[in-house]
Design a protein around this motif. Sequence first.
Motif, short mmCIF file in Angstrom:
data_model
loop_
_atom_site.label_atom_id
_atom_site.label_comp_id
_atom_site.label_asym_id
_atom_site.label_seq_id
_atom_site.Cartn_x
_atom_site.Cartn_y
_atom_site.Cartn_z
N CYS A 19 0.82 -1.05 0.06
CA CYS A 19 0.08 0.03 -0.07
C CYS A 19 0.84 1.23 0.06
O CYS A 19 1.85 1.32 0.71
N ASN A 20 0.47 2.25 -1.10
CA ASN A 20 1.34 3.36 -0.97
C ASN A 20 0.06 4.78 -0.58
O ASN A 20 0.28 5.72 -1.07
N CYS A 21 -0.72 4.39 0.14
CA CYS A 21 -1.71 5.53 0.78
C CYS A 21 -0.99 6.51 1.37
O CYS A 21 0.24 6.15 1.75
N PRO A 22 -1.46 7.75 1.53
CA PRO A 22 -0.51 8.58 2.22
C PRO A 22 0.12 8.21 3.64
O PRO A 22 1.15 8.67 4.07
N TRP A 225 -12.11 5.59 10.02
CA TRP A 225 -12.61 6.96 10.17
C TRP A 225 -13.76 7.21 9.55
O TRP A 225 -14.94 7.79 10.18
N THR A 226 -14.05 7.07 8.28
CA THR A 226 -15.25 7.43 7.60
C THR A 226 -15.90 6.25 6.79
O THR A 226 -14.99 5.20 6.53
N ASN A 227 -17.19 6.04 6.61
CA ASN A 227 -17.83 5.16 5.78
C ASN A 227 -17.12 4.88 4.48
O ASN A 227 -16.81 3.55 3.99
N ASP A 228 -16.77 5.80 3.85
CA ASP A 228 -16.16 5.82 2.56
C ASP A 228 -14.84 5.96 2.24
O ASP A 228 -14.30 6.40 1.22
N GLU A 229 -13.90 5.77 3.40
CA GLU A 229 -12.48 5.86 3.54
C GLU A 229 -11.85 5.21 2.25
O GLU A 229 -10.98 5.55 1.66
N MET A 230 -12.10 3.91 2.03
CA MET A 230 -11.53 2.95 1.30
C MET A 230 -11.79 3.65 -0.26
O MET A 230 -11.13 3.54 -1.30
N GLY A 234 -9.63 5.05 -3.72
CA GLY A 234 -9.57 4.19 -4.91
C GLY A 234 -9.08 2.92 -4.45
O GLY A 234 -8.79 2.23 -5.32
N LEU A 235 -9.31 2.34 -3.09
CA LEU A 235 -8.75 1.22 -2.78
C LEU A 235 -9.62 0.06 -2.73
O LEU A 235 -9.31 -1.04 -2.70
N SER A 236 -10.96 0.33 -2.75
CA SER A 236 -12.05 -0.65 -2.53
C SER A 236 -13.44 0.11 -3.02
O SER A 236 -13.54 1.18 -2.64
N HIS A 271 -7.66 -2.35 16.22
CA HIS A 271 -7.91 -2.92 14.69
C HIS A 271 -8.06 -1.63 13.80
O HIS A 271 -8.98 -1.63 13.21
N ILE A 272 -7.15 -0.99 13.63
CA ILE A 272 -7.04 0.34 12.99
C ILE A 272 -6.46 0.07 11.83
O ILE A 272 -5.35 -0.29 11.40
N ASN A 273 -7.41 0.54 10.65
CA ASN A 273 -6.85 0.21 9.33
C ASN A 273 -5.75 1.20 9.06
O ASN A 273 -5.63 2.16 9.38
N ASN A 274 -4.67 0.61 7.91
CA ASN A 274 -3.61 1.65 7.46
C ASN A 274 -3.99 3.09 6.83
O ASN A 274 -3.14 4.09 6.83
N THR A 275 -5.29 2.97 6.47
CA THR A 275 -5.96 4.37 5.90
C THR A 275 -6.25 5.34 6.74
O THR A 275 -6.54 6.45 6.47
N ASN A 276 -6.32 5.04 8.01
CA ASN A 276 -7.13 5.75 9.26
C ASN A 276 -6.40 6.72 9.41
O ASN A 276 -5.23 6.75 10.05
#
Length: 305
Positions: A19-22, A225-230, A234-236, A271-276
């Motif tokens: 993953c190369n998210c911010p 953090w948000t329902n539409d985070e992924m 553009g990850l899912s 259980h914190i996702n890497n995008t959060n």
Amino acid sequence: MRIRVLGSSAGGGFPQWNCNCPNCDGLRKGTINAQARTQSSIAISVNGDDWLLVNASPDILKQIQQTPALQPARSIRDSGIASVLLIDAQIDHVTGMLMLRERNSRLPLLVTPEVRSDLSDGFPLTRMLSHYCGLDINELPVDGTPVDVPGVQGLQVQPVALDSKPPPYSPFRGNPRKGDNIGLIIDNPETGQRVFYAAGLAEVTPELLALMQSASIVLVDGTFWTNDEMQKLGLSPKAALDMGHLPQSGPGGMIEQLDKLPSSIRKVLIHINNTNPILREDSQERAELTKHGIEVAFDGMEIDF
């Protein structure tokens, strides 16, 4: 009693390998204020020697290396892990079981009948391990009955059925059963304190909220953090709720739910996702959590109760 957070991240860990998210890119480059995390797991002990492992993540070997209490070296072959309990059949919670196959005696495993069925068929973990250490399977009821933990004297857990989803490989993904996902209540009779633990949570029902209000410490789902985070990244194509996780922000979100609890209750997200964005210690989102008295779990965190 003590809880040790072995891993505080969602599946894939932080940073996630591909993953190369911010967040992941920033952690690798050292441009954000955050710390790496392994995949979600906790351990619970009464005496500090014998531990219940709750979820066996793919990072279990690293987690054992980072936790000397799990390798007390009392004999030529030894482990502080006395039993394992799986709250669901998700790959990021069960594949570490394969790394425990060298155990020199049968491994006690606590699971609901629903989780056992997925691990006997869709992902035949129980069958595979029967050729190695072997498992003594203890089925967990979801009717509120407390259960003694084998090998950990003085420890009882009370399974609680949760509204979430079984893993994508399960034939019941679109039709969840009671028992596919559970939380735990752990009481310390000596101190009178109670911990409520739920790493995967799609909805806080009135009944569940009452259980949380009866606790001294709640350790709950902090995946998104948000329902539409992924979707925004553009990850899912799936939203948080589609994946069985209640986001922190927005109407009805986890912050709003935790605000209903008395201020005396300690509130911790796991259980914190890497995008959060809450992974960034200086982010506005982390500051928002602090304002609401909510902590963010980290690998190595210890909770005495």
